[in-house]
Design a protein around this motif. Sequence first.
Motif, PDB file in Angstrom:
ATOM      1  N   PRO A  57      -7.712  59.946  62.594  1.00 32.46           N
ATOM      2  CA  PRO A  57      -9.016  59.580  62.148  1.00 32.46           C
ATOM      3  C   PRO A  57      -9.234  58.176  62.716  1.00 32.46           C
ATOM      4  CG  PRO A  57      -7.561  59.334  60.300  1.00 32.46           C
ATOM      5  CD  PRO A  57      -6.760  60.096  61.294  1.00 32.46           C
ATOM      6  N   ALA A  58      -8.241  57.421  63.121  1.00 35.26           N
ATOM      7  CA  ALA A  58      -8.261  56.305  63.812  1.00 35.26           C
ATOM      8  C   ALA A  58      -8.450  56.162  65.281  1.00 35.26           C
ATOM      9  CB  ALA A  58      -7.195  55.261  63.530  1.00 35.26           C
ATOM     10  N   ASP A  59      -8.288  55.129  66.116  1.00 29.96           N
ATOM     11  CA  ASP A  59      -8.263  55.232  67.460  1.00 29.96           C
ATOM     12  C   ASP A  59      -7.356  55.983  68.103  1.00 29.96           C
ATOM     13  OD1 ASP A  59     -10.369  53.103  67.382  1.00 29.96           O
ATOM     14  OD2 ASP A  59      -8.718  51.507  67.168  1.00 29.96           O
ATOM     15  N   PRO A  60      -7.475  56.559  69.333  1.00 22.44           N
ATOM     16  CA  PRO A  60      -6.610  57.115  69.993  1.00 22.44           C
ATOM     17  C   PRO A  60      -5.144  56.404  70.082  1.00 22.44           C
ATOM     18  CG  PRO A  60      -8.733  57.300  71.142  1.00 22.44           C
ATOM     19  CD  PRO A  60      -8.772  56.031  70.075  1.00 22.44           C
ATOM     20  N   VAL A  61      -4.294  57.362  70.399  1.00 25.82           N
ATOM     21  CA  VAL A  61      -2.815  56.581  70.618  1.00 25.82           C
ATOM     22  C   VAL A  61      -2.452  57.209  71.989  1.00 25.82           C
ATOM     23  CG1 VAL A  61      -0.489  56.386  69.841  1.00 25.82           C
ATOM     24  CG2 VAL A  61      -2.539  56.401  68.112  1.00 25.82           C
ATOM     25  N   LEU A  62      -1.791  56.256  72.915  1.00 29.63           N
ATOM     26  CA  LEU A  62      -1.052  56.631  73.935  1.00 29.63           C
ATOM     27  C   LEU A  62       0.445  56.564  73.812  1.00 29.63           C
ATOM     28  CD1 LEU A  62      -1.133  57.282  76.855  1.00 29.63           C
ATOM     29  CD2 LEU A  62      -0.950  55.032  77.370  1.00 29.63           C
ATOM     30  N   GLY A 103       4.458  54.160  70.717  1.00 28.49           N
ATOM     31  CA  GLY A 103       2.985  54.440  70.843  1.00 28.49           C
ATOM     32  C   GLY A 103       2.079  53.253  70.831  1.00 28.49           C
ATOM     33  N   TRP A 104       0.909  53.354  71.526  1.00 29.61           N
ATOM     34  CA  TRP A 104       0.013  52.316  71.797  1.00 29.61           C
ATOM     35  C   TRP A 104      -1.398  52.407  71.007  1.00 29.61           C
ATOM     36  CZ3 TRP A 104       1.599  47.536  72.950  1.00 29.61           C
ATOM     37  CH2 TRP A 104       3.180  47.340  73.580  1.00 29.61           C
ATOM     38  N   PRO A 142       2.543  53.758  65.025  1.00 26.12           N
ATOM     39  CA  PRO A 142       3.659  54.812  64.640  1.00 26.12           C
ATOM     40  C   PRO A 142       3.363  55.805  65.408  1.00 26.12           C
ATOM     41  CG  PRO A 142       1.902  54.380  62.775  1.00 26.12           C
ATOM     42  CD  PRO A 142       1.452  53.301  64.020  1.00 26.12           C
ATOM     43  N   VAL A 143       4.324  56.428  65.961  1.00 21.03           N
ATOM     44  CA  VAL A 143       4.446  57.837  66.330  1.00 21.03           C
ATOM     45  C   VAL A 143       5.408  58.768  65.515  1.00 21.03           C
ATOM     46  CG1 VAL A 143       3.910  57.129  68.396  1.00 21.03           C
ATOM     47  CG2 VAL A 143       6.213  56.965  68.091  1.00 21.03           C
TER      48      VAL A 143
END
Length: 113
Positions: A68-73, A90-91, A112-113
Amino acid sequence: MPPSSTGPADADTYAAVCDHTHLFPGARCRVQGLPDPRGFAARPVPVDVDVRFSDGVIVDARLSTDGPADPVLVVAAYTTAAGTSIGGRGWVVRGTVLVGDEVELVLGGAAPV
């Protein structure tokens, strides 16, 4: 995700060019070859990318938009050309900017990933 040395594994993997040898808060990567860069910048979707660092190292990564939050790379562990080991992590992607026909990912802190 093992490091890639030859580029995209398939047609659904895009190059993400970074101007540094590693990622950090504030780093930017330009995703190239997206079929609809304007739409992607406005509303990112999950994609596989090959992160191409300035020292020539290429690493498998995935942009995840599942939460639900920002995308993660999410970037696999790799070793820089100088021999420094960088652990996988993850970023948070705190922004996406359309730059010509590329989409620049602006990284925030670790996720967190």
